[in-house]
Scaffold this motif. Structure first.
Motif, short mmCIF file in Angstrom:
data_model
loop_
_atom_site.label_atom_id
_atom_site.label_comp_id
_atom_site.label_asym_id
_atom_site.label_seq_id
_atom_site.Cartn_x
_atom_site.Cartn_y
_atom_site.Cartn_z
N ASP A 47 -8.51 3.74 4.77
CA ASP A 47 -7.96 5.06 4.44
C ASP A 47 -7.98 5.30 2.93
O ASP A 47 -8.30 6.40 2.47
N ASN A 48 -7.67 4.27 2.17
CA ASN A 48 -7.58 4.42 0.71
C ASN A 48 -8.96 4.48 0.05
O ASN A 48 -9.08 4.91 -1.10
N ILE A 75 0.69 5.56 5.91
CA ILE A 75 -0.50 6.17 6.51
C ILE A 75 -0.05 7.18 7.56
O ILE A 75 0.75 6.84 8.45
N GLY A 122 0.83 -1.19 0.00
CA GLY A 122 0.00 0.00 0.00
C GLY A 122 0.87 1.24 0.00
O GLY A 122 1.89 1.31 -0.69
N HIS A 123 0.49 2.25 0.78
CA HIS A 123 1.31 3.46 0.92
C HIS A 123 1.34 3.85 2.40
O HIS A 123 0.53 3.37 3.20
N TRP A 179 -5.19 0.63 6.08
CA TRP A 179 -4.85 1.20 4.77
C TRP A 179 -6.04 1.10 3.80
O TRP A 179 -6.32 2.04 3.05
#
Length: 451
Positions: free
Chosen positions: A325-326, A91, A88-89, A322
Motif C-alpha cells: 500500500d505504501n 490501512i 507503519g500507518h 502495508w
C-alpha cells in the motif's frame, strides 16, 4: 462521532469510525459560505451567487474533503490519546467500509486495520560477544603512505631537462594546425613522465622546453585506462592519430628528506622524534584510518546480533499489505513476499533503535550536533574561523544556515552523526574480541559475509 477498537489478533486491530451528519454539517456550511463570498457566475454580481447554486456546484467536493479530514484527524488523535504503538500507518479496509455515496448518505462508517508494535525488553547482552577486526598496516602500505607524504611535503623545482619522475606541461595540436593560427584542437595538458611507455620516455628524456614530437595517446600511456580517459576529454571528431606534443614546462617534486624537520611537520607536537618513532606513529595513524572501516563493520554486526537476539514477533500479514500500500504501485505482493525477511529485519531494528534512543540520550542527534559537524568539516582547518569571537561566530553561523537549507544534505549529515554515535555506543557497551588481520583478509571477509 464514535470510534471503536476491535482486537483482531495479538498484534493487529481494527478501528471503526462512525461519522454522523451533525459531526460535519456546520463545517461544510461554513466552507460553502466562504465559497459563496468568492464565487463568480454569469448573471450575478461577485459574492452574490445564491447559496443553493454554490452548494449544487461545490457541495459534494466540500463534503468529501471535510469528511476525509475529520476521519484522518480522528484516527490520528485516537492513536495518540490511547498511546497505541503502531507499525507503519493505518490501512483503509475497503471491504468493510464499502462504497461511500456522498449524494445519498448522511452518516458514514469507515474501517481501518492497524498493526501493533509488540512489547519487548531491550537487552544488550543478547548481542553476545562479537568479533572486532583489527587491520594491521603491512610494510607495503606504510611505505606507500610514506612516499605520498614525502611527495606532498617535497620541494618543487623546474629542471631544464626532462628526467624520471617529472611532470610535463605541454600543448597538443593537430599536425596540420602547427603553422596556422586557427586550430581544430589546442589542448594544454600535464603528463606524468612515469605514466608513458618506454618508447615515449626514450624520445622525451633529456629534452627541454619547446621540444616537439608526434603523439598518439593510444600508444603513449602504459595504462590503457589513462589513454581512454585522455581521449574521452575531447569531442569524437578529433583525429588522435595525427597529434603533436609541444613541451612548455617541466616540473619536478623532490621528495622531502627523512629528517627531524619532515617528521615534525607530519606529526607536530612530538619532540625529539627519530625515524623509528616516526614509523611507529605512521603505522598507528594508518591503522586508525582503517578503524573507521572496521567500526562500520562492527556496527552492522551489532545491529544484526541485536535483531537476531531479541526475536521480536511481528504482524507479518499486515506489514506485507502495508508495504504494498505504501509503495504506491511500485512493489507487488509477490516482490514483498520474496523480500519480506529483509523488511522484517528493518522493522525489528527500528523498534530496537527507538528503545535505545529513549534509554540513552547520548546517541540522539541534536541540532547542535549537526551545526558543529558542519563547522568542523568546513572551517576546522581554516585559521581564524574557529576563534571565539562574535564576528567569526556570526560569519560561520550564516554559512552553516545556508548549507543546511538543503534538507537532503542536512539528513545526510544527521545520518552520518547517528552512525558515528551508535558505533561508539556499541563499541563501549557490547563485548568484543579483537582479531588481527591484513586489509586483504578483512576485505575477503567482507566479501564472504555480503557486507
Amino acid at each position: 462521532m464514535n470510534i471503536l477498537k476491535e482486537q483482531t489478533s495479538e498484534l493487529t486491530a481494527s478501528l471503526h469510525i462512525t461519522l454522523e451528519q451533525k459531526d460535519y454539517e456546520e463545517n461544510v456550511a461554513n466552507d460553502l459560505k466562504e465559497y459563496q463570498k468568492k464565487a463568480s457566475m454569469p448573471g450575478f454580481r461577485p459574492g452574490k451567487v445564491p447559496f443553493g447554486l454554490v452548494k449544487k456546484m461545490y457541495g459534494k467536493a466540500v463534503l468529501a474533503d471535510k469528511v476525509n479530514k475529520l476521519v484522518s484527524d480522528a484516527l490520528n488523535n485516537y492513536i495518540v490519546e490511547n498511546k497505541l504503538a503502531i507499525l507503519g500507518h493505518p490501512i483503509a479496509n475497503i471491504e468493510k467500509t464499502g462504497t461511500i455515496d456522498f449524494d445519498q448518505q448522511s452518516d458514514y462508517n469507515f474501517h481501518f486495520d492497524i498493526g501493533l508494535a509488540p512489547e519487548f525488553e531491550l537487552d544488550l547482552t543478547k548481542a553476545g560477544t562479537l568479533e572486532y577486526p583489527r587491520i594491521k598496516a603491512d610494510k607495503e602500505t606504510v611505505e606507500k603512505a610514506l612516499e605520498d607524504l614525502r611527495q606532498r611535503h617535497g620541494i618543487q623545482s623546474q629542471p631544464e631537462k626532462i628526467e624520471n619522475g617529472v611532470r610535463i606541461s605541454c600543448t597538443l595540436k593537430h599536425k596540420t594546425d602547427v603553422e596556422t593560427t586557427e586550430t581544430s584542437i589546442s589542448k594544454n595538458i600535464e603528463i606524468k613522465f612515469d605514466d608513458l611507455t618506454k618508447a615515449y620516455q626514450k624520445q622525451l628524456i633529456n629534452q627541454g622546453k619547446d621540444f616537439t614530437m608526434d603523439f598518439r595517446p593510444a600508444d603513449a600511456f602504459t595504462d590503457e585506462t589513462k589513454a581512454k580517459q585522455f581521449m574521452g576529454d575531447t569531442s569524437d571528431d578529433v583525429d588522435f592519430n595525427n597529434l603533436i606534443l609541444i613541451v612548455n614546462e617541466i616540473h619536478l617534486n623532490e621528495p622531502a628528506e627523512m629528517n627531524h624537520e619532515f617528521f615534525a611537520i607530519v606529526f607536530p607536537g612530538h619532540d625529539d622524534i627519530d625515524e623509528t618513532k616516526f614509523y611507529e606513529l605512521l603505522t598507528e595513524d594508518i591503522e586508525k584510518q582503517f578503524e573507521r572501516e572496521t567500526d562500520r563493520y562492527f556496527l552492522n554486526k551489532s545491529v544484526e546480533a541485536l535483531v537476531e537476539g531479541h526475536q521480536i514477533a511481528l504482524p507479518d500479514e499486515f506489514l506485507k499489505k502495508w508495504i504494498v500500500d505504501n509503495s504506491e504501485g511500485k512493489i507487488t505482493e509477490e516482490q514483498v513476499s520474496a523480500q519480506y525477511d529483509s523488511y522484517a529485519r528493518t522493522f525489528r531494528w527500528q523498534m530496537i533503535e527507538s528503545k535505545l534512543a529513549a534509554a540513552h540520550e547520548e546517541i540522539n542527534v541534536t541540532t547542535n550536533d549537526i551545526r558543529n559537524f558542519v563547522k568542523s568539516y568546513f572551517f576546522g582547518g581554516i585559521a581564524g574561523m574557529t576563534e571565539e569571537n562574535e564576528e567569526s561566530s556570526h560569519r560561520m553561523d550564516g554559512i552553516v544556515d545556508m548549507i543546511l537549507q538543503n534538507k537532503d544534505e542536512e539528513r545526510r549529515i544527521a545520518d552520518q552523526i547517528a552512525e558515528q554515535k551508535l558505533s561508539a555506543f556499541f563499541k563501549t557497551n557490547i563485548p568484543q574480541v579483537e582479531k588481527s588481520m591484513s586489509k586483504e583478509e578483512y576485505f575477503e571477509m567482507i566479501k564472504n559475509n555480503n557486507l
